[in-house]
Design an enzyme around this catalytic site. Structure first.
Site, PDB file in Angstrom:
ATOM      1  N   TYR A 124     -15.774 -36.315 -21.923  1.00  0.00           N
ATOM      2  CA  TYR A 124     -14.999 -37.531 -21.688  1.00  0.00           C
ATOM      3  C   TYR A 124     -13.785 -37.590 -22.619  1.00  0.00           C
ATOM      4  O   TYR A 124     -13.349 -38.657 -23.033  1.00  0.00           O
ATOM      5  CB  TYR A 124     -15.874 -38.779 -21.889  1.00  0.00           C
ATOM      6  CG  TYR A 124     -17.033 -38.895 -20.900  1.00  0.00           C
ATOM      7  CD1 TYR A 124     -17.185 -38.008 -19.846  1.00  0.00           C
ATOM      8  CD2 TYR A 124     -17.971 -39.914 -21.016  1.00  0.00           C
ATOM      9  CE1 TYR A 124     -18.243 -38.120 -18.947  1.00  0.00           C
ATOM     10  CE2 TYR A 124     -19.032 -40.040 -20.122  1.00  0.00           C
ATOM     11  CZ  TYR A 124     -19.161 -39.129 -19.095  1.00  0.00           C
ATOM     12  OH  TYR A 124     -20.198 -39.246 -18.202  1.00  0.00           O
ATOM     13  N   LYS A 172     -26.672 -27.528 -24.362  1.00  0.00           N
ATOM     14  CA  LYS A 172     -26.724 -26.434 -23.387  1.00  0.00           C
ATOM     15  C   LYS A 172     -25.995 -25.244 -23.996  1.00  0.00           C
ATOM     16  O   LYS A 172     -25.079 -24.660 -23.396  1.00  0.00           O
ATOM     17  CB  LYS A 172     -26.086 -26.903 -22.063  1.00  0.00           C
ATOM     18  CG  LYS A 172     -26.263 -25.962 -20.890  1.00  0.00           C
ATOM     19  CD  LYS A 172     -27.665 -25.952 -20.303  1.00  0.00           C
ATOM     20  CE  LYS A 172     -27.747 -24.934 -19.169  1.00  0.00           C
ATOM     21  NZ  LYS A 172     -29.099 -24.836 -18.592  1.00  0.00           N
ATOM     22  N   ASP A 205     -31.232 -29.486 -19.334  1.00  0.00           N
ATOM     23  CA  ASP A 205     -31.954 -29.491 -18.050  1.00  0.00           C
ATOM     24  C   ASP A 205     -33.456 -29.614 -18.283  1.00  0.00           C
ATOM     25  O   ASP A 205     -34.154 -30.341 -17.578  1.00  0.00           O
ATOM     26  CB  ASP A 205     -31.589 -28.280 -17.188  1.00  0.00           C
ATOM     27  CG  ASP A 205     -31.515 -26.980 -17.973  1.00  0.00           C
ATOM     28  OD1 ASP A 205     -31.578 -27.017 -19.220  1.00  0.00           O
ATOM     29  OD2 ASP A 205     -31.402 -25.919 -17.344  1.00  0.00           O
ATOM     30  N   ASP A 229     -24.948 -39.928 -21.497  1.00  0.00           N
ATOM     31  CA  ASP A 229     -24.702 -40.920 -20.453  1.00  0.00           C
ATOM     32  C   ASP A 229     -25.778 -40.806 -19.373  1.00  0.00           C
ATOM     33  O   ASP A 229     -26.402 -41.798 -18.973  1.00  0.00           O
ATOM     34  CB  ASP A 229     -23.303 -40.655 -19.863  1.00  0.00           C
ATOM     35  CG  ASP A 229     -22.788 -41.790 -18.999  1.00  0.00           C
ATOM     36  OD1 ASP A 229     -23.462 -42.834 -18.920  1.00  0.00           O
ATOM     37  OD2 ASP A 229     -21.716 -41.623 -18.395  1.00  0.00           O
ATOM     38  N   ASP A 233     -29.433 -43.357 -18.844  1.00  0.00           N
ATOM     39  CA  ASP A 233     -29.708 -44.117 -17.616  1.00  0.00           C
ATOM     40  C   ASP A 233     -31.036 -43.675 -16.995  1.00  0.00           C
ATOM     41  O   ASP A 233     -31.793 -44.491 -16.474  1.00  0.00           O
ATOM     42  CB  ASP A 233     -28.575 -43.957 -16.599  1.00  0.00           C
ATOM     43  CG  ASP A 233     -27.442 -44.961 -16.823  1.00  0.00           C
ATOM     44  OD1 ASP A 233     -27.412 -45.566 -17.912  1.00  0.00           O
ATOM     45  OD2 ASP A 233     -26.607 -45.145 -15.922  1.00  0.00           O
TER      46      ASP A 233
END
Ligand code: NAI
Ligand code: MG
Length: 332
Positions: A124, A172, A205, A229, A233
């Site tokens: 971002y 990752k 993952d 993010d 959620d």
């Protein structure tokens, strides 16, 4: 002690849930000095900016801010997201998302997970371009040593403060060898300073999968902006979802607490807006101010309402926003 709190009601149900939170905070044995400032689409219509400088200045000068929600208007050329702008302008680098089980059929038991998300860089970064022919677009994923150090320190500091034993560093680095390679390397260094807390690594993952399989295994997760993010959620749906999820945005000079939900325009004026997410944001704010005892009292009062089905319709109850607020105040 007199705390200066900047209230940012915003749009839609924002003013309703912020008014409710102001009432419960006022019922605590703490002296508050509340001031209200504008943010969002309504503020844009009034003053020409969704985030006036006076609002930013007020947040900086306050001990903390409590923010409701804003409405994103349909395409207006010079409009910008006041939420993203606020996080950038105030350098609110840490996004905290606690996920605690509630006594409710929609919640899984035994979960007490804090997700610490880097809030200013990563994917971002805002550095993007599209090639002239329109056939290739690029976003730069920026990871810095400074940005990584401060967010990983924040996660370990919060873990220690809350008496937790482990932190999962989620990345990752096997594929994003440069960016997450740096994030991981910094994490391994920072973890040396916290011999009382164990550091575990997990690929993002795998983490998404493990969260669904056995969320109770996690105490603290720290990760980069996009991963945080998504995972936060995902996690909030195990413990009640949008009606109860709260977050904090913390920087060196300012702190803004908010419900995770948006402005829910269809609920305005119906009395159906659940104030609990904002109450939990107020609990986080109390903890941040060092008012640990009041934070615990407010949390217990809210949890007791949920357990007694004294809730708004989204949680299966039949009370209005102000009736839930009165119940919480009674239990304080
Ligand atoms: P939303 O979070 O406002 O609503 C999603 C669903 O959850 C709706 O069915 C809504 O009625 C329900 N809901 C939300 N909060 C609730 C509450 N406190 N009590 C009971 N039910 C609740 O998200 P949506 O509908 O996607 O967006 C509405 C507006 O909010 C948009 O303009 C969006 O851009 C904005 N938004 C603002 C955010 C913020 O200010 N941080 C975050 C998310 C969306
Ligand atoms: Mg919000």
């Amino acid at each position: 002690m007199n705390y200066r709190i900047c209230l940012l009601p915003g749009d839609g149900i924002g003013p309703e849930v912020i008014a409710a939170a102001k009432d419960v905070l006022t019922a605590l044995p703490i002296e508050w000095d509340f001031t209200e400032y504008g943010i969002g689409f309504g503020e844009y219509q009034r003053s020409g900016s969704p985030l006036p400088d006076s609002t930013l200045q007020a947040i900086r000068q306050a001990d903390a801010a409590l923010f409701g929600a804003v409405t994103t208007p349909p395409n207006i050329p010079n409009y910008f997201s006041p939420v993203v702008r606020m996080r950038q302008s105030l350098d609110l680098y840490a996004n905290l998302r606690p996920n605690r089980s509630i006594q409710h059929p929609s919640s899984r038991p035994s979960i007490d997970l804090l997700i610490v998300r880097e809030n200013t860089e990563g994917l971002y970064s805002g550095i993007e371009h599209t090639d002239e022919d329109g056939n290739r677009a690029v976003t730069e994923r920026v990871i810095t040593r400074k940005g990584s150090e401060r967010i990983i320190h924040k996660a370990f500091d919060m873990a220690r403060q809350q008496g937790r034993k482990s932190v999962h560093v989620v990345h990752k680095a096997n594929v994003l060898r440069q960016t997450d390679g740096l994030f991981r390397a910094v994490a391994l260094e920072v973890a040396q300073d916290y011999s009382d807390i164990s550091m575990n690594e997990m690929l993002v993952d795998t983490c998404a999968m493990e969260l669904v399989r056995a969320p109770e295994q996690f105490e603290v997760i720290v990760t980069t902006n996009l991963f945080g993010d998504i995972l936060s959620d995902e996690a909030c749906m195990f413990v009640g979802g949008l009606g109860v999820a709260a977050s904090g945005n913390i920087g060196a000079d300012a702190a803004v607490f908010e419900p995770v939900h948006g402005s829910a325009p269809t609920l305005v004026g119906t009395g159906k807006a659940n104030p609990v997410a904002t109450f939990f944001a107020a609990v986080m704010m109390l903890d941040h101010l060092g008012e640990t005892e009041s934070a615990g009292r407010l949390r217990k009062a809210v949890e007791s309402c949920i357990a007694n089905n004294e809730t708004t319709p989204d949680l299966g109850g039949s009370l209005t926003t102000s009736e839930v607020t009165k119940k919480v105040i009674q239990k304080l």
